[in-house]
Design a protein around this motif. Structure first.
Motif, short mmCIF file in Angstrom:
data_model
loop_
_atom_site.label_atom_id
_atom_site.label_comp_id
_atom_site.label_asym_id
_atom_site.label_seq_id
_atom_site.Cartn_x
_atom_site.Cartn_y
_atom_site.Cartn_z
N ARG A 58 -1.44 10.10 0.94
CA ARG A 58 -1.98 10.70 2.04
C ARG A 58 -1.37 9.63 3.52
O ARG A 58 -1.30 10.25 4.58
N THR A 59 -1.64 8.36 3.28
CA THR A 59 -1.51 7.40 4.18
C THR A 59 -0.16 7.49 4.71
O THR A 59 0.26 7.23 5.92
N LEU A 64 1.95 13.08 10.41
CA LEU A 64 2.43 14.44 10.26
C LEU A 64 1.06 15.32 9.85
O LEU A 64 1.00 16.50 10.35
N GLU A 65 0.31 14.87 9.17
CA GLU A 65 -1.04 15.43 8.78
C GLU A 65 -1.97 15.92 9.85
O GLU A 65 -2.31 16.90 10.29
N ARG A 66 -2.04 14.79 11.12
CA ARG A 66 -2.89 15.08 12.05
C ARG A 66 -2.13 16.06 12.96
O ARG A 66 -2.68 16.89 13.63
N ASN A 107 -9.91 10.77 6.08
CA ASN A 107 -9.09 11.61 5.29
C ASN A 107 -8.95 10.87 3.81
O ASN A 107 -9.02 11.63 2.93
N CYS A 108 -8.68 9.42 3.87
CA CYS A 108 -8.55 8.80 2.70
C CYS A 108 -9.97 8.79 2.11
O CYS A 108 -10.00 8.71 0.80
N ALA A 109 -11.03 8.91 2.66
CA ALA A 109 -12.35 8.73 2.11
C ALA A 109 -12.59 9.99 1.33
O ALA A 109 -13.52 9.98 0.51
N ARG A 110 -11.96 11.08 2.04
CA ARG A 110 -12.00 12.46 1.13
C ARG A 110 -11.07 12.36 0.04
O ARG A 110 -11.28 12.75 -1.09
N ILE A 111 -9.76 12.00 0.35
CA ILE A 111 -8.75 12.25 -0.69
C ILE A 111 -8.66 11.37 -1.56
O ILE A 111 -8.17 11.77 -2.83
N VAL A 112 -9.23 10.31 -1.68
CA VAL A 112 -9.14 9.15 -2.76
C VAL A 112 -10.09 9.93 -3.98
O VAL A 112 -9.73 9.96 -5.09
N PRO A 113 -11.55 10.29 -3.73
CA PRO A 113 -12.21 10.89 -4.61
C PRO A 113 -11.47 12.34 -5.22
O PRO A 113 -11.75 12.59 -6.38
N ASN A 114 -11.26 12.84 -4.23
CA ASN A 114 -10.71 14.32 -4.27
C ASN A 114 -9.46 14.21 -5.36
O ASN A 114 -9.35 15.21 -6.42
N SER A 115 -8.58 13.34 -5.09
CA SER A 115 -7.40 13.20 -6.10
C SER A 115 -7.74 12.69 -7.37
O SER A 115 -7.21 13.02 -8.46
N ILE A 337 5.12 11.60 -4.00
CA ILE A 337 4.62 10.39 -4.11
C ILE A 337 3.24 10.25 -4.85
O ILE A 337 2.90 9.59 -5.60
N ALA A 338 2.27 11.44 -4.78
CA ALA A 338 1.10 11.33 -5.34
C ALA A 338 1.40 11.61 -6.98
O ALA A 338 0.63 10.66 -7.64
N PHE A 339 2.19 12.57 -7.49
CA PHE A 339 2.51 12.55 -8.75
C PHE A 339 3.05 11.20 -9.38
O PHE A 339 2.50 11.00 -10.49
N VAL A 340 4.03 10.67 -8.66
CA VAL A 340 4.52 9.59 -9.34
C VAL A 340 3.96 8.52 -9.42
O VAL A 340 3.94 7.80 -10.29
#
Length: 357
Positions: A58-59, A64-66, A107-115, A337-340
């Motif tokens: 995500r970082t 592009l996310e914003r 975003n990372c504070a959310r996506i890290v536990p989410n992922s 990137i996330a999967f790998v």
């Protein structure tokens, strides 16, 4: 003294035993032998790998996310962002380098536990679904089909989304606000507290229904396409892509990119509706028009269906795909990137790479 010596020797024996067990686990992993049960340490490693995968991916695509979110919610009578390149340049010019990454901390504070929850839930759901499938078919060596993987991915997406949704809610608002917004959220917890006190606890779950509906095809297809593509490539081995019964990093990145492209294209309209519903109640949001199609007052939605109807009525069907291009550019590398990253980190930590058969 005798008892102390005994205790000391017992402690040394336990330490040596622990080291031996860890060495044996590592040896079994290297030789491809899956341990009979999943230890607490293994679960923690899997969650950690999922969290790292989410944060890194995500970082890498935060600008592009914003831009995607800004395109989704901008007022059609006050266009500031006309495309990917122009939008990024405008953000750089008006807000500087930090503007490109605004909201990324949230975003990372959310996506890290989410992922972490998502990847772990997928593995556990896959095991449960595979066990049920084998019981029903009576075939001990049955494998997961693409449809079953879709179901496991959908379960994982719903669990992860529901667990972290309030963070996604405030992340959207932090991302949309600019330096000129009359009211500023100072951070994650300030935004959570402000929304909770001014709009009520239910406001933290605005847009939850389209999010859950959207996460079923999105996350489900991501996992299903990725795993199915990998299995197909390993079985057919076109162009000699398989080395030592495994795919190289480049090929896995390509599988992840294909999975992301398919999933986000199907689920994107629901993401747009979710984001617009999240802005309802925030008077400073740059949202869409009302009634006659000319007023600049933000729209109010009574629900998901109403949000779809008003968006299409006042802005056309194409409004459901606002921000799709920067989102596509973002999703391709992000999912890959996330999967790998997840698989690489698990490999480094010595956790089994694939869902146990």
């Amino acid at each position: 003294m005798g008892s102390e010596d005994t205790v000391g020797k017992t402690g040394e024996t336990e330490a040596v035993s622990t080291i031996v067990n860890l060495a044996e686990e590592a040896k079994d992993y290297r030789e491809g032998v899956t341990p009979p049960s999943r230890t607490f340490r293994s679960i923690c490693k899997s969650l950690f790998a999922g969290g790292v995968a989410g944060g890194v991916s995500r970082t890498a695509v935060a600008p592009l996310e914003r831009l995607k979110i800004l395109l989704q919610v901008q007022n059609p009578h006050n266009i500031k962002y006309n495309g990917t390149v122009q939008g990024l340049k405008y953000i750089w010019r008006t807000e500087g380098f930090r503007g490109l990454f605004k909201g990324n901390g949230t975003n990372c504070a959310r996506i890290v536990p989410n992922s972490a929850v998502k990847f772990f839930s997928y593995e556990e759901a896959s095991k449960g679904i595979l066990w049920l499938y084998r019981q029903q078919t009576g075939t001990e060596d049955a494998q997961l089909t693409p449809l079953l993987r879709l179901g496991a991915g959908a379960c994982a997406g719903i669990i992860a989304m529901s667990a972290t949704y309030p963070m996604d809610m405030v992340r959207g608002r932090l991302t949309v606000q600019t330096n000129k917004s009359p009211t500023q959220y100072r951070g994650i917890f300030h935004a959570l507290r402000t929304v909770f006190t001014e709009e009520g606890p239910r406001a933290l779950y605005k847009g939850w229904l389209p999010s859950v509906i959207g996460v079923v095809p999105y996350v489900g297809l991501n996992f299903a396409v990725y795993e199915s593509l990998k299995d197909w490539l390993i079985k057919t081995n076109p162009y000699g892509l398989v080395e030592n019964s495994d795919l190289n990093v480049t090929t896995r990145l390509a599988c992840g990119a294909a999975a992301g492209a398919v999933g986000q294209t199907v689920a994107y309209p629901l993401d747009v509706i979710r984001r617009r519903m999240q802005m309802v109640g925030w008077r400073h949001a740059a949202s869409v028009v009302t009634g006659d199609g000319k007023s600049k007052t933000p729209l109010e939605y009574t629900g998901m269906v109403d949000a779809f109807r008003k968006t299409v009525r006042y802005e056309g069907f194409g409004a459901l795909y606002k921000g799709l291009i920067p989102n596509s550019v973002k999703v391709v590398p992000s999912i890959a990137i996330a999967f790998v990253t997840y698989e690489v980190v698990k490999d480094i930590l010595g956790v089994e790479m694939k869902i146990p058969d």
